[in-house]
Design an enzyme around this catalytic site. Structure first.
Site, PDB file in Angstrom:
ATOM      1  N   CYS A   1       0.827  -1.145   0.248  1.00  0.00           N
ATOM      2  CA  CYS A   1      -0.091  -0.342  -0.002  1.00  0.00           C
ATOM      3  C   CYS A   1       0.755   1.272   0.336  1.00  0.00           C
ATOM      4  CB  CYS A   1      -0.365   0.426   1.637  1.00  0.00           C
ATOM      5  SG  CYS A   1      -1.652  -1.533   1.721  1.00  0.00           S
TER       6      CYS A   1
ATOM      7  N   HIS B   1      -2.917   7.011   2.952  1.00  0.00           N
ATOM      8  CA  HIS B   1      -3.049   6.042   2.183  1.00  0.00           C
ATOM      9  C   HIS B   1      -4.693   5.712   2.524  1.00  0.00           C
ATOM     10  CE1 HIS B   1      -3.975   1.928   1.742  1.00  0.00           C
ATOM     11  NE2 HIS B   1      -3.599   1.050   2.721  1.00  0.00           N
TER      12      HIS B   1
ATOM     13  N   ASN C   1      -9.849   0.427   0.413  1.00  0.00           N
ATOM     14  CA  ASN C   1      -8.660   0.391   0.237  1.00  0.00           C
ATOM     15  C   ASN C   1      -8.815  -0.237  -0.319  1.00  0.00           C
ATOM     16  OD1 ASN C   1      -5.804  -0.296   1.125  1.00  0.00           O
ATOM     17  ND2 ASN C   1      -6.496  -0.960   3.348  1.00  0.00           N
TER      18      ASN C   1
HETATM   19  O1  UT7 Z   1      -3.594  -1.096   3.725  1.00  0.00           O
HETATM   20  C1  UT7 Z   1      -2.200  -1.689   4.856  1.00  0.00           C
HETATM   21  C2  UT7 Z   1      -2.409  -1.324   5.654  1.00  0.00           C
HETATM   22  N1  UT7 Z   1      -3.732  -1.653   6.490  1.00  0.00           N
HETATM   23  C3  UT7 Z   1      -3.644  -1.386   8.177  1.00  0.00           C
HETATM   24  O2  UT7 Z   1      -3.112  -0.181   7.651  1.00  0.00           O
HETATM   25  C4  UT7 Z   1      -4.717  -2.108   8.417  1.00  0.00           C
HETATM   26  C5  UT7 Z   1      -4.967  -1.743   9.719  1.00  0.00           C
HETATM   27  N2  UT7 Z   1      -5.893  -2.366  10.681  1.00  0.00           N
HETATM   28  C6  UT7 Z   1      -6.928  -2.200  10.792  1.00  0.00           C
HETATM   29  O3  UT7 Z   1      -7.693  -1.989   9.682  1.00  0.00           O
HETATM   30  C7  UT7 Z   1      -8.077  -2.672  11.255  1.00  0.00           C
HETATM   31  O4  UT7 Z   1      -7.376  -3.883  12.326  1.00  0.00           O
HETATM   32  C8  UT7 Z   1      -8.856  -3.968  11.485  1.00  0.00           C
HETATM   33  C9  UT7 Z   1     -10.434  -2.876  10.537  1.00  0.00           C
HETATM   34  C10 UT7 Z   1      -8.433  -4.914  10.322  1.00  0.00           C
HETATM   35  C11 UT7 Z   1     -10.056  -4.427  12.508  1.00  0.00           C
HETATM   36  O5  UT7 Z   1     -10.488  -3.611  13.617  1.00  0.00           O
HETATM   37  P1  UT7 Z   1     -10.007  -3.865  14.472  1.00  0.00           P
HETATM   38  O6  UT7 Z   1     -10.307  -2.748  14.958  1.00  0.00           O
HETATM   39  O7  UT7 Z   1      -8.879  -3.822  14.772  1.00  0.00           O
HETATM   40  O8  UT7 Z   1     -10.283  -4.857  15.020  1.00  0.00           O
HETATM   41  P2  UT7 Z   1      -9.531  -6.414  16.406  1.00  0.00           P
HETATM   42  O9  UT7 Z   1      -9.331  -6.931  15.045  1.00  0.00           O
HETATM   43  O10 UT7 Z   1      -9.243  -5.402  16.900  1.00  0.00           O
HETATM   44  O11 UT7 Z   1     -11.611  -7.000  16.545  1.00  0.00           O
HETATM   45  C12 UT7 Z   1     -11.974  -6.030  17.534  1.00  0.00           C
HETATM   46  C13 UT7 Z   1     -13.805  -7.074  17.539  1.00  0.00           C
HETATM   47  C14 UT7 Z   1     -13.205  -9.112  18.080  1.00  0.00           C
HETATM   48  O12 UT7 Z   1     -14.458  -9.071  18.599  1.00  0.00           O
HETATM   49  P3  UT7 Z   1     -14.004  -9.039  20.834  1.00  0.00           P
HETATM   50  O13 UT7 Z   1     -13.255  -9.908  21.009  1.00  0.00           O
HETATM   51  O14 UT7 Z   1     -14.035  -7.795  21.181  1.00  0.00           O
HETATM   52  O15 UT7 Z   1     -15.604  -9.428  20.762  1.00  0.00           O
HETATM   53  C15 UT7 Z   1     -13.551  -9.337  16.765  1.00  0.00           C
HETATM   54  O16 UT7 Z   1     -13.584 -10.728  17.398  1.00  0.00           O
HETATM   55  O17 UT7 Z   1     -14.199  -7.780  16.803  1.00  0.00           O
HETATM   56  C16 UT7 Z   1     -14.443  -7.889  15.792  1.00  0.00           C
HETATM   57  N3  UT7 Z   1     -13.903  -9.017  14.488  1.00  0.00           N
HETATM   58  C17 UT7 Z   1     -15.747  -8.429  13.868  1.00  0.00           C
HETATM   59  N4  UT7 Z   1     -16.437  -8.465  13.546  1.00  0.00           N
HETATM   60  C18 UT7 Z   1     -17.367  -8.077  12.856  1.00  0.00           C
HETATM   61  C19 UT7 Z   1     -12.660  -9.258  13.987  1.00  0.00           C
HETATM   62  N5  UT7 Z   1     -13.245  -8.472  12.989  1.00  0.00           N
HETATM   63  C20 UT7 Z   1     -14.993  -8.476  12.647  1.00  0.00           C
HETATM   64  C21 UT7 Z   1     -15.448  -8.256  11.378  1.00  0.00           C
HETATM   65  N6  UT7 Z   1     -16.938  -7.557  11.530  1.00  0.00           N
HETATM   66  N7  UT7 Z   1     -14.964  -7.713  10.214  1.00  0.00           N
END
Ligand code: UT7
Length: 352
Positions: A122, A269, A300
């Site tokens: 990216c 980005h 993205n």
């Molecule tokens: O372009 C390249 C560079 N990329 C980036 O910079 C991406 C950086 N990271 C992100 O954008 C985020 O980490 C994501 C959008 C990928 C994920 O968001 P997050 O807020 O970091 O979620 P998480 O993985 O910490 O999960 C939080 C909660 C969890 O549930 P509990 O344990 O709190 O109950 C996950 O199981 O959200 C849950 N979860 C989801 N729920 C619905 C994780 N993914 C999903 C999903 N839909 N897709």
């Protein structure tokens, strides 16, 4: 002693024109959630995305890269015969050999010019813009076409909660050339290979071929071979971004000699709207300055996201040609690249 000649180019360079291509098919969060275990509200709250574009029908990485390049050339008052190099920033070209840029250059009527691909995830457009500026400064080309193009959905597992809702397809391009006033600062760039696996394909080509071959044989222990797809440890990348990117942005400002109070537009980005809001706040950029938010309806698009976001801001009037903008790309590698630039003029031929 025989002396070997040295090139000498032009110090002052800028983006002279921009063009973009957005695939026809708009995919909503609701559609993504037909197969993904998620909800439209969760996706919007955690990423800032409502819709993304996916290629369909005749659209391919080659066609969208050429379409964006064609628009950038049409939107630039420079004879295309003067383009000396085409640089294709992508992680989506489907073959390592032949690489993509020569075919795209051919499609644009530029057969014969220097043409090469640049793969830096990216952060690819930031790397490409820096290389293009330096090619011109070194005298290796007078004008360079830089294209960021991705079809992320080709390698997307639609059931993967870490990626399926984020990525989209698209392409953006700029023509870089010599100018009176400098419009591209030194590039500030870097990488963190120690954490490279945080964004990675699940298998490499050799593993994939070996698995496929074993399946043809008699080995029942071998798991059926699926699609090769991209995986991301989102929270880990988020934490890396929170620590690394504010430093990169400060370094880009220092290298440019421009005070942060003079920055008029912020175009990071489009990885996650929350990361961008945090960066803007932590850097202390003026509250009211426009920040790109193309992610909301484009998703993205990796190396295409910065030129797409820049084009959207210029087309909608959120930003104007000639304004001072801070750019920062980041992602797989993990790597980043940023510059302070003057924006190119609004495109006569927009992408929407
Ligand atoms: O372009 C390249 C560079 N990329 C980036 O910079 C991406 C950086 N990271 C992100 O954008 C985020 O980490 C994501 C959008 C990928 C994920 O968001 P997050 O807020 O970091 O979620 P998480 O993985 O910490 O999960 C939080 C909660 C969890 O549930 P509990 O344990 O709190 O109950 C996950 O199981 O959200 C849950 N979860 C989801 N729920 C619905 C994780 N993914 C999903 C999903 N839909 N897709």
């Amino acid at each position: 002693m025989v002396s070997i000649a040295v090139n000498k180019g032009r110090d002052n360079v800028a983006m002279l024109g921009i063009g973009a291509y957005r695939p026809q098919r708009i995919v909503s969060n609701a559609e993504v959630c037909e197969v993904l275990d998620s909800t439209p509200d969760w996706i919007f709250e955690r990423t800032g995305i409502h819709n993304r574009r996916w290629i369909s029908g005749e659209e391919t990485i080659r066609s969208i890269a050429a379409a964006a390049g064609e628009r950038a050339l049409n939107n630039t008052p420079v004879d295309r015969a003067k383009i000396g190099a085409v640089l294709l920033c992508t992680s989506s070209w489907l073959k390592l050999t032949p690489h993509g840029a020569p075919s795209v250059a051919f499609d644009l009527g530029l057969n014969g010019v220097a043409a090469f691909d640049l793969t830096s995830g990216c952060g690819g457009f930031g790397y490409g813009l820096g290389v293009a500026a330096d090619l011109i400064r070194a005298g290796s080309a007078e004008y360079v076409l830089v294209i960021g193009a991705e079809t992320m959905t080709v390698g997307l597992d639609p059931t993967d909660r870490g990626t399926a809702m984020i990525f989209g397809d698209g392409a953006g391009a700029v023509v870089v050339g010599p100018t009176e006033e400098n419009g591209i600062s030194p590039t500030v760039w870097g990488s963190d290979g120690e954490n490279a696996e945080a964004i990675a394909q699940d298998v490499d080509f050799l593993e994939y071929m070996n698995k496929a071959q074993a399946m043809q044989g008699t080995d029942p222990a071998v798991e059926p071979v699926g699609r090769m797809s991209l995986h991301m440890e989102g929270p880990k990348v988020f934490r890396w971004a929170a620590v690394t990117l504010p430093r990169a942005l400060s370094a880009a400002l220092d290298a440019s000699g421009v005070a942060k109070e003079d920055i008029e537009v912020f175009i990071p980005h489009q990885a996650n709207a929350r990361i961008n809001e945090l960066m803007k706040k932590n850097l202390g950029l003026a509250e009211g300055i426009p920040m790109a938010n193309d992610i909301e309806n484009t998703g993205n698009t990796s190396a295409a996201s910065i030129p797409l976001a820049m084009e959207e801001m210029l087309v909608t009037g959120k930003a104007k040609g000639g304004q001072l903008a801070l750019l920062l790309g980041f992602g797989a590698g993990l790597s980043y690249a940023g510059q302070v630039v003057t924006l190119p003029p609004a495109p006569k031929e927009p992408s929407f």
